[in-house]
Design a protein around this motif. Structure first.
Motif, PDB file in Angstrom:
ATOM      1  N   SER A 159      59.362 -14.069 -76.316  1.00 29.40           N
ATOM      2  CA  SER A 159      60.340 -14.630 -77.587  1.00 29.40           C
ATOM      3  C   SER A 159      59.662 -13.730 -78.815  1.00 29.40           C
ATOM      4  O   SER A 159      58.672 -12.908 -78.590  1.00 29.40           O
ATOM      5  CB  SER A 159      59.590 -15.870 -77.934  1.00 29.40           C
ATOM      6  N   PHE A 160      60.600 -13.407 -79.757  1.00 28.53           N
ATOM      7  CA  PHE A 160      60.154 -12.783 -80.919  1.00 28.53           C
ATOM      8  C   PHE A 160      59.081 -13.953 -81.748  1.00 28.53           C
ATOM      9  O   PHE A 160      58.276 -13.252 -82.565  1.00 28.53           O
ATOM     10  CB  PHE A 160      61.342 -12.602 -81.787  1.00 28.53           C
ATOM     11  N   ASP A 161      59.195 -15.122 -81.578  1.00 22.30           N
ATOM     12  CA  ASP A 161      58.524 -16.122 -82.422  1.00 22.30           C
ATOM     13  C   ASP A 161      57.274 -16.224 -81.924  1.00 22.30           C
ATOM     14  O   ASP A 161      56.843 -16.635 -80.851  1.00 22.30           O
ATOM     15  CB  ASP A 161      59.227 -17.451 -82.302  1.00 22.30           C
ATOM     16  N   VAL A 162      56.205 -15.788 -82.586  1.00 22.56           N
ATOM     17  CA  VAL A 162      54.659 -15.934 -82.201  1.00 22.56           C
ATOM     18  C   VAL A 162      54.500 -17.399 -81.848  1.00 22.56           C
ATOM     19  O   VAL A 162      53.702 -17.809 -81.079  1.00 22.56           O
ATOM     20  CB  VAL A 162      53.989 -15.516 -83.405  1.00 22.56           C
ATOM     21  N   GLY A 163      54.838 -18.595 -82.554  1.00 21.41           N
ATOM     22  CA  GLY A 163      54.481 -19.696 -82.456  1.00 21.41           C
ATOM     23  C   GLY A 163      54.866 -20.257 -80.901  1.00 21.41           C
ATOM     24  O   GLY A 163      54.440 -21.087 -80.406  1.00 21.41           O
ATOM     25  N   THR A 164      56.137 -19.708 -80.802  1.00 25.46           N
ATOM     26  CA  THR A 164      56.775 -19.996 -79.408  1.00 25.46           C
ATOM     27  C   THR A 164      55.898 -19.325 -78.096  1.00 25.46           C
ATOM     28  O   THR A 164      55.719 -20.184 -76.924  1.00 25.46           O
ATOM     29  CB  THR A 164      58.313 -19.600 -79.331  1.00 25.46           C
ATOM     30  N   ALA A 167      53.169 -21.540 -77.818  1.00 23.38           N
ATOM     31  CA  ALA A 167      53.233 -22.801 -77.063  1.00 23.38           C
ATOM     32  C   ALA A 167      53.469 -22.547 -75.694  1.00 23.38           C
ATOM     33  O   ALA A 167      52.835 -23.557 -74.784  1.00 23.38           O
ATOM     34  CB  ALA A 167      54.776 -23.282 -77.585  1.00 23.38           C
ATOM     35  N   LEU A 168      53.881 -21.505 -75.298  1.00 24.89           N
ATOM     36  CA  LEU A 168      53.966 -21.082 -73.873  1.00 24.89           C
ATOM     37  C   LEU A 168      52.495 -20.940 -73.259  1.00 24.89           C
ATOM     38  O   LEU A 168      52.048 -21.296 -72.216  1.00 24.89           O
ATOM     39  CB  LEU A 168      54.822 -19.845 -73.718  1.00 24.89           C
ATOM     40  N   ARG A 169      51.867 -20.211 -73.940  1.00 25.79           N
ATOM     41  CA  ARG A 169      50.249 -20.043 -73.731  1.00 25.79           C
ATOM     42  C   ARG A 169      49.761 -21.422 -73.499  1.00 25.79           C
ATOM     43  O   ARG A 169      48.870 -21.607 -72.418  1.00 25.79           O
ATOM     44  CB  ARG A 169      49.698 -19.427 -74.575  1.00 25.79           C
ATOM     45  N   PRO A 173      49.307 -21.774 -69.286  1.00 31.30           N
ATOM     46  CA  PRO A 173      48.913 -20.452 -69.260  1.00 31.30           C
ATOM     47  C   PRO A 173      48.898 -19.703 -68.254  1.00 31.30           C
ATOM     48  O   PRO A 173      48.666 -18.368 -68.456  1.00 31.30           O
ATOM     49  CB  PRO A 173      47.481 -21.076 -69.480  1.00 31.30           C
ATOM     50  N   GLU A 174      49.245 -19.856 -66.927  1.00 29.26           N
ATOM     51  CA  GLU A 174      49.356 -19.062 -65.900  1.00 29.26           C
ATOM     52  C   GLU A 174      50.783 -18.307 -65.821  1.00 29.26           C
ATOM     53  O   GLU A 174      50.683 -17.528 -65.106  1.00 29.26           O
ATOM     54  CB  GLU A 174      49.116 -19.734 -64.573  1.00 29.26           C
ATOM     55  N   LEU A 175      51.693 -18.787 -66.523  1.00 29.93           N
ATOM     56  CA  LEU A 175      53.266 -18.125 -66.359  1.00 29.93           C
ATOM     57  C   LEU A 175      52.999 -16.916 -67.221  1.00 29.93           C
ATOM     58  O   LEU A 175      52.711 -16.937 -68.501  1.00 29.93           O
ATOM     59  CB  LEU A 175      53.948 -19.269 -66.863  1.00 29.93           C
ATOM     60  N   PRO A 176      53.282 -15.823 -66.631  1.00 31.42           N
ATOM     61  CA  PRO A 176      53.556 -14.482 -67.604  1.00 31.42           C
ATOM     62  C   PRO A 176      54.423 -14.609 -68.551  1.00 31.42           C
ATOM     63  O   PRO A 176      55.319 -15.255 -68.969  1.00 31.42           O
ATOM     64  CB  PRO A 176      53.880 -13.589 -66.612  1.00 31.42           C
ATOM     65  N   ARG A 177      53.706 -14.144 -69.905  1.00 25.76           N
ATOM     66  CA  ARG A 177      54.574 -14.198 -70.941  1.00 25.76           C
ATOM     67  C   ARG A 177      54.571 -12.634 -71.646  1.00 25.76           C
ATOM     68  O   ARG A 177      53.872 -11.860 -71.551  1.00 25.76           O
ATOM     69  CB  ARG A 177      53.742 -14.977 -72.053  1.00 25.76           C
ATOM     70  N   ARG A 193      46.079 -10.092 -77.385  1.00 26.38           N
ATOM     71  CA  ARG A 193      44.943 -10.754 -76.746  1.00 26.38           C
ATOM     72  C   ARG A 193      44.942 -12.127 -77.092  1.00 26.38           C
ATOM     73  O   ARG A 193      44.627 -12.903 -76.085  1.00 26.38           O
ATOM     74  CB  ARG A 193      43.677 -10.047 -77.405  1.00 26.38           C
ATOM     75  N   GLU A 194      45.142 -12.580 -78.256  1.00 24.48           N
ATOM     76  CA  GLU A 194      45.221 -14.101 -78.749  1.00 24.48           C
ATOM     77  C   GLU A 194      46.246 -14.741 -78.021  1.00 24.48           C
ATOM     78  O   GLU A 194      46.045 -15.923 -77.388  1.00 24.48           O
ATOM     79  CB  GLU A 194      45.478 -14.312 -80.309  1.00 24.48           C
ATOM     80  N   LEU A 195      47.453 -14.273 -77.597  1.00 27.20           N
ATOM     81  CA  LEU A 195      48.557 -14.828 -77.053  1.00 27.20           C
ATOM     82  C   LEU A 195      48.394 -14.759 -75.679  1.00 27.20           C
ATOM     83  O   LEU A 195      49.081 -15.500 -74.792  1.00 27.20           O
ATOM     84  CB  LEU A 195      49.883 -14.067 -77.476  1.00 27.20           C
ATOM     85  N   ARG A 196      47.444 -13.839 -75.147  1.00 29.75           N
ATOM     86  CA  ARG A 196      47.382 -13.585 -73.616  1.00 29.75           C
ATOM     87  C   ARG A 196      48.655 -13.309 -73.055  1.00 29.75           C
ATOM     88  O   ARG A 196      49.029 -13.832 -71.976  1.00 29.75           O
ATOM     89  CB  ARG A 196      46.700 -14.763 -72.976  1.00 29.75           C
TER      90      ARG A 196
END
Length: 268
Positions: A159-164, A167-169, A173-177, A193-196
């Motif tokens: 996503s472009f949206d950091v908040g999104t 939320a995915l993270r 957390p194991e799903l690649p983002r 790093r924060e968004l992993r």
């Protein structure tokens, strides 16, 4: 079976396998079939794409559907915002007639339709963009289905949206983002790093402005898939920069260009 580990890089910086970037079909093979439809996905698979990129939005009743614009007007015979229509209303739209008579009757796929396609086509991976801002309950509508049907190893959600992405993270957390950017945010590496995230995916224009970006990302163990490049000169620049994937409206032509330019055998 193809998995998203095709993006893994060797110690010398080249992608595992051929050393060439992945062919990522933008909204499917959108130059020859109506974008974000099952016909476009099938055409991308037949063209030898490694990954298919699509867009997801939520309907009024919370169903994830595959469409790019906030409004359905451009790519269907309907009108209005996708998030103000029910899933049943979206299902009744024709998403192919605008492109050509040959594709009349193509529907706007749901996320369930989309994932069923990938289950039936094990040779290709999915890059799914969540459009706009999605909360944790919203993203769960997608991530739970991805995990249930066994596609987590073949899917990157971006996503472009950091908040999104946050939320995915938090939800999966194991799903690649991936994080999409068309300008460099402050403290880019710290944000990644924060968004992993596993990928930072820039526009072609940004990559041309920031020629050292790919090396900086690779130094952090991040991958990069550049968007949306449709011309051989741009493909050549991206290959020279060492990108992991090229997102294009012309996956058939990019596949042929890569094969011809690097003396590789044809695709599928």
């Amino acid at each position: 079976m193809t998995t998203i580990t095709n993006l893994d890089r060797r110690p010398d910086g080249q992608r595992a396998g051929s050393g060439l970037p992945l062919v990522v079909a933008h909204r499917g093979n959108s130059s020859v079939a109506p974008e974000n439809t099952l016909a476009a996905l099938d055409s991308a698979w037949r063209a030898g794409a490694d990954v298919v990129e699509v867009d997801l939005q939520l309907t009024k009743d919370g169903v994830a559907v595959v469409i790019h614009d906030e409004r359905v007007d451009r790519t269907t015979n309907g009108a209005g915002r996708a998030d103000q229509l029910t899933a049943a209303q979206v299902a009744g739209l024709d998403a192919g007639d605008w492109f050509s008579d040959h594709f009349r009757g193509q529907q706007v796929p749901t996320a369930e339709d989309l994932l069923a396609f990938f289950v039936g086509h094990p040779g290709v991976c999915l890059l799914a963009e969540l459009k706009g801002t999605w909360g944790t309950e919203d993203v769960r509508r997608v991530t739970e289905v991805v995990e249930r049907v066994g596609l987590a190893e073949r899917t990157v959600v971006q996503s472009f949206d950091v908040g999104t992405v946050k939320a995915l993270r938090d939800v999966a957390p194991e799903l690649p983002r991936g994080l999409l950017v068309d300008a460099l945010p402050e403290d880019l590496i710290a944000l990644c790093r924060e968004l992993r995230v596993m990928a930072l995916n820039p526009s072609g224009l940004l990559l041309r402005r920031e020629p050292d970006l790919v090396d900086a990302l690779h130094g952090e163990g991040l991958r990069t898939m550049v968007w949306t490049l449709n011309e051989p000169a741009h493909w050549a620049s991206a290959v020279a920069a060492g990108v992991d994937g090229i997102i294009t409206d012309r996956p058939d032509r990019l596949r042929g260009w890569l094969d011809a330019a690097h003396d590789l055998p044809g695709g599928r």
